[in-house]
Design a protein around this motif. Structure first.
Motif, PDB file in Angstrom:
ATOM      1  N   ALA A 271       3.445  -6.463   9.150  1.00 11.86           N
ATOM      2  CA  ALA A 271       3.010  -7.737   9.716  1.00 11.86           C
ATOM      3  C   ALA A 271       2.537  -8.646   8.589  1.00 11.86           C
ATOM      4  O   ALA A 271       1.764  -8.218   7.725  1.00 11.86           O
ATOM      5  CB  ALA A 271       1.884  -7.527  10.723  1.00 11.86           C
ATOM      6  N   LEU A 272       2.999  -9.876   8.610  1.00  9.61           N
ATOM      7  CA  LEU A 272       2.606 -10.824   7.571  1.00  9.61           C
ATOM      8  C   LEU A 272       2.398 -12.199   8.189  1.00  9.61           C
ATOM      9  O   LEU A 272       3.282 -12.731   8.861  1.00  9.61           O
ATOM     10  CB  LEU A 272       3.676 -10.909   6.483  1.00  9.61           C
ATOM     11  N   ALA A 273       1.221 -12.761   7.953  1.00  8.36           N
ATOM     12  CA  ALA A 273       0.887 -14.105   8.421  1.00  8.36           C
ATOM     13  C   ALA A 273       0.704 -15.021   7.216  1.00  8.36           C
ATOM     14  O   ALA A 273       0.233 -14.594   6.154  1.00  8.36           O
ATOM     15  CB  ALA A 273      -0.393 -14.077   9.259  1.00  8.36           C
ATOM     16  N   ALA A 274       1.073 -16.263   7.394  1.00 12.72           N
ATOM     17  CA  ALA A 274       0.865 -17.285   6.363  1.00 12.72           C
ATOM     18  C   ALA A 274       0.560 -18.601   7.056  1.00 12.72           C
ATOM     19  O   ALA A 274       0.698 -18.732   8.279  1.00 12.72           O
ATOM     20  CB  ALA A 274       2.088 -17.420   5.458  1.00 12.72           C
ATOM     21  N   VAL A 329       6.588  -8.280  12.161  1.00 16.18           N
ATOM     22  CA  VAL A 329       5.860  -9.305  12.911  1.00 16.18           C
ATOM     23  C   VAL A 329       5.382 -10.327  11.884  1.00 16.18           C
ATOM     24  O   VAL A 329       4.481 -10.047  11.084  1.00 16.18           O
ATOM     25  CB  VAL A 329       4.662  -8.692  13.672  1.00 16.18           C
ATOM     26  N   HIS A 330       5.997 -11.514  11.872  1.00 17.24           N
ATOM     27  CA  HIS A 330       5.656 -12.484  10.836  1.00 17.24           C
ATOM     28  C   HIS A 330       5.695 -13.900  11.385  1.00 17.24           C
ATOM     29  O   HIS A 330       6.379 -14.186  12.367  1.00 17.24           O
ATOM     30  CB  HIS A 330       6.599 -12.350   9.634  1.00 17.24           C
ATOM     31  N   GLY A 331       4.928 -14.756  10.743  1.00 19.23           N
ATOM     32  CA  GLY A 331       4.867 -16.151  11.157  1.00 19.23           C
ATOM     33  C   GLY A 331       3.492 -16.726  10.910  1.00 19.23           C
ATOM     34  O   GLY A 331       2.724 -16.236  10.069  1.00 19.23           O
ATOM     35  N   ALA A 356       1.007  -5.395   4.997  1.00 20.81           N
ATOM     36  CA  ALA A 356       1.456  -6.741   4.648  1.00 20.81           C
ATOM     37  C   ALA A 356       2.278  -6.652   3.369  1.00 20.81           C
ATOM     38  O   ALA A 356       1.728  -6.573   2.273  1.00 20.81           O
ATOM     39  CB  ALA A 356       0.247  -7.668   4.452  1.00 20.81           C
ATOM     40  N   ASN A 357       3.582  -6.643   3.520  1.00 20.90           N
ATOM     41  CA  ASN A 357       4.462  -6.537   2.366  1.00 20.90           C
ATOM     42  C   ASN A 357       4.824  -7.918   1.857  1.00 20.90           C
ATOM     43  O   ASN A 357       5.415  -8.722   2.579  1.00 20.90           O
ATOM     44  CB  ASN A 357       5.727  -5.762   2.728  1.00 20.90           C
ATOM     45  N   ALA A 358       4.462  -8.198   0.621  1.00 21.80           N
ATOM     46  CA  ALA A 358       4.742  -9.482   0.001  1.00 21.80           C
ATOM     47  C   ALA A 358       4.758  -9.286  -1.504  1.00 21.80           C
ATOM     48  O   ALA A 358       4.308  -8.247  -2.011  1.00 21.80           O
ATOM     49  CB  ALA A 358       3.685 -10.516   0.396  1.00 21.80           C
ATOM     50  N   HIS A 359       5.258 -10.269  -2.227  1.00 24.64           N
ATOM     51  CA  HIS A 359       5.330 -10.143  -3.676  1.00 24.64           C
ATOM     52  C   HIS A 359       3.954 -10.151  -4.321  1.00 24.64           C
ATOM     53  O   HIS A 359       3.649  -9.332  -5.179  1.00 24.64           O
ATOM     54  CB  HIS A 359       6.186 -11.275  -4.263  1.00 24.64           C
ATOM     55  N   GLY A 360       3.105 -11.065  -3.901  1.00 21.63           N
ATOM     56  CA  GLY A 360       1.833 -11.260  -4.586  1.00 21.63           C
ATOM     57  C   GLY A 360       0.638 -10.755  -3.802  1.00 21.63           C
ATOM     58  O   GLY A 360       0.626 -10.758  -2.572  1.00 21.63           O
TER      59      GLY A 360
END
Length: 385
Positions: A271-274, A329-331, A356-360
């Motif tokens: 899951a990643l939220a921005a 689950v992202h958004g 939360a998988n992301a580059h940074g």
């Protein structure tokens, strides 16, 4: 199976020190989490300690401390790290070492392995490592166990010795029973290990010990966890198609134990939220490209958003990426909240563990904060109710 029986049924622990279920605490003790804010179930963190292109393992481990501190202050229930090997984009080959570091920088949040891959290790070594962790952070340690190698077959052979690969996979129930005996220091008289003691442990006096969890992405661990009355954690984040069958099997197989009187199922969720849709799309694509490379036998550091955006996906690769993204689950925060609510409604999960998988590192930190905001969880610096 030999020498399992009672040892298996006690595997979650708590009879020596109160970290599981016994006596006046019949409903899960340290296993069951508390709901914070408007979340549908307790929320927790799965930290893969990812290393992005242009960064270092040192920076990623520093970020893990920041995530654990944020998770503790925002009301997440637990923070787990997972054992992986020979993966340049992951720095979590030694969960016990990382957990000791996190324990020194936190005070309340539960810390654990999601998981230790038991066939890679001697059960006595695991009992001693997690006995040490329990002594360092009493009542805060979980011991999640998996039967997969956490790597490719060649690396598994280097870890275990090539002659032990099949034996290790088939012997998981026996290893689990042996680990339980070491944790409880109760091998029967006449057993070859009757005078072998895991230390720190009960031989030194009354001591708590971590509750055991079984982890899996198939029916094997689901059934075994149910039969032993243990909590079960399913890897929905990389095997979404098997989630419902595994959870059904776990619940159907469940037998009440000294650990739990009813099933308790946690699922790992990517899951990643921005703040904006464009930001989150750029970040989740880095994880998808990283997974594509891993599945293609080309593991590397997590690519930058710019690298992922410029990558020329073949039709087959695009199909893989689209399928992978469909299970994340992202958004925006509200979109992630809606997606998590729907996942709980669909699966009946008792707890969600978000990765939360992301580059940074900052994108990962921001995501956990935004999810907590979306559910009205405690604010920074406050004490969870």
């Amino acid at each position: 199976m030999s020498d399992t029986g009672d040892a298996d049924r006690r595997a979650g622990g708590g009879e020596r020190g109160g970290t599981g279920v016994s006596g006046a605490d019949p409903v899960g003790g340290a296993v069951r989490g508390a709901v914070r804010g408007a979340a549908p179930v307790p929320l927790s963190v799965l930290d893969l300690v990812t290393v992005g292109s242009g960064s270092t393992a040192h920076a990623s481990l520093r970020t893990s401390v920041e995530i654990a501190r944020l998770a503790e202050s925002r009301g997440y229930h637990r923070h787990w790290v997972a054992e992986h090997h020979s993966m340049p984009g992951v720095a979590s080959s030694s969960p016990a070492v990382i957990l000791a570091h996190l324990a020194a920088h936190t005070s309340r949040i539960r810390l654990g392995s999601g998981g230790v891959m038991l066939p890679n290790h001697a059960p006595l070594a695991v009992a001693e490592q997690f006995g040490t962790l329990e002594a360092l952070a009493p009542g805060r340690i979980d011991l999640g166990l998996g039967r997969a190698p956490g790597t490719d077959p060649r690396t598994a052979a280097a870890l275990r010795g090539s002659g032990r690969l099949e034996e290790a996979a088939d012997g998981f129930p026996r290893q689990l029973a042996e680990l339980t005996r070491f944790l409880d220091d109760d091998f029967p008289d006449g057993h070859p290990y009757a005078r072998v003691h895991a230390v720190p442990g009960p031989v030194q006096g009354p001591a708590g010990r971590p509750p055991l969890w079984l982890l899996g992405s198939s029916g094997f661990s689901a059934r075994l966890a149910g039969e032993l009355g243990l909590p079960f954690a399913y890897a929905h984040h990389f095997s979404a198609a098997g989630t419902l069958p595994a959870l059904d099997l776990y619940r159907q197989s469940f037998r009440p134990s000294a650990v739990l009187d009813a099933p308790y199922a946690l699922i790992g969720v990517s899951a990643l939220a921005a703040d904006t849709a464009a930001q989150v799309r750029a970040q989740v694509l880095t994880g998808a490209l990283s997974m594509l490379r891993l599945r293609s036998g080309r593991p590397g550091l997590v690519p930058t958003p710019e690298e992922a955006a410029a990558y020329a996906f073949s039709p087959v690769e695009r199909e893989f990426v689209d399928g992978w993204l469909a299970n994340i689950v992202h958004g925006t925060p509200d979109e992630v909240r809606a997606g998590l609510d729907a996942l709980v409604a669909r699966t009946g999960a008792d707890e969600l563990m978000l990765t939360a998988n992301a580059h940074g590192g900052q994108a990962r930190l921001r995501s956990y904060g935004l999810v907590a905001d979306a559910y009205g969880m405690p604010t920074e610096g406050s004490t969870p109710a």
